[in-house]
Design a protein around this motif. Structure first.
Motif, PDB file in Angstrom:
ATOM      1  N   VAL A  48     -20.570  27.600  -7.379  1.00 16.10           N
ATOM      2  CA  VAL A  48     -21.820  28.231  -6.973  1.00 16.10           C
ATOM      3  C   VAL A  48     -21.571  29.651  -6.485  1.00 16.10           C
ATOM      4  O   VAL A  48     -22.119  30.618  -7.018  1.00 16.10           O
ATOM      5  N   VAL A  64     -27.118  31.215 -10.181  1.00 11.07           N
ATOM      6  CA  VAL A  64     -27.652  31.480  -8.839  1.00 11.07           C
ATOM      7  C   VAL A  64     -27.667  32.963  -8.500  1.00 11.07           C
ATOM      8  O   VAL A  64     -28.226  33.360  -7.463  1.00 11.07           O
ATOM      9  N   MET A  83     -30.161  30.268   0.179  1.00 10.83           N
ATOM     10  CA  MET A  83     -30.671  29.901  -1.137  1.00 10.83           C
ATOM     11  C   MET A  83     -32.165  30.172  -1.178  1.00 10.83           C
ATOM     12  O   MET A  83     -32.941  29.512  -0.474  1.00 10.83           O
ATOM     13  N   LEU A  86     -35.680  28.467  -4.743  1.00 12.54           N
ATOM     14  CA  LEU A  86     -35.019  27.267  -5.231  1.00 12.54           C
ATOM     15  C   LEU A  86     -35.776  26.636  -6.387  1.00 12.54           C
ATOM     16  O   LEU A  86     -37.009  26.671  -6.434  1.00 12.54           O
ATOM     17  N   ASP A  90     -31.608  23.160  -9.020  1.00 16.10           N
ATOM     18  CA  ASP A  90     -30.653  23.363  -7.926  1.00 16.10           C
ATOM     19  C   ASP A  90     -30.395  22.075  -7.150  1.00 16.10           C
ATOM     20  O   ASP A  90     -29.554  22.066  -6.242  1.00 16.10           O
TER      21      ASP A  90
END
Length: 127
Positions: A48, A64, A83, A86, A90
């Motif tokens: 990630v 991402v 984050m 979203l 995810d």
């Protein structure tokens, strides 16, 4: 043995945000890079984001990039993953990782280079 503890997971609607945190269970330890991996149901574990602790160089997966932001506190071995926006894709268990600080200067994006793993925190994004 280094133990990493994640927090901040949960259930959110698509478009919303979550912030994951990672901290060592004990005192700070030597590490070159820390980061996050995730396991999406039915898929292999994937990278990630990662950050080098001394100079703060950041790495992101294409999926991402632009939505997630990794940050750190080098003195305390703290790492966060902000984050935003979203998506249901995810949805995963997110794992905090760290290496043992014995190597430097490499690109910290492969799971094989990380020696310490947290137990994971669940993130569920509903449509």
């Amino acid at each position: 043995q280094v133990q990493l503890v994640e927090s901040g997971g949960g259930l959110v609607q698509a478009g919303n945000s979550l912030r994951l945190s990672c901290a060592p269970a004990g005192r700070p330890f030597a590490t070159y890079a820390m980061g996050w991996f995730r396991t999406i149901p039915g898929k292999e574990r994937e990278f990630v984001a990662a950050i080098t602790m001394r100079n703060g160089q950041k790495y992101y997966s294409d999926s991402v990039q632009g939505r997630f932001t990794i940050s750190r506190d080098n003195n305390k071995n703290l790492v966060w993953l902000q984050m935003n926006d979203l998506k249901p894709d995810d949805t995963a268990v997110y794992y905090c990782v760290a290496d043992n600080g014995r190597a430097y200067g490499y690109r910290p994006t492969r799971q094989e280079v990380f020696h310490y793993w947290g137990q994971g925190t669940q993130v569920i994004v509903s449509a």
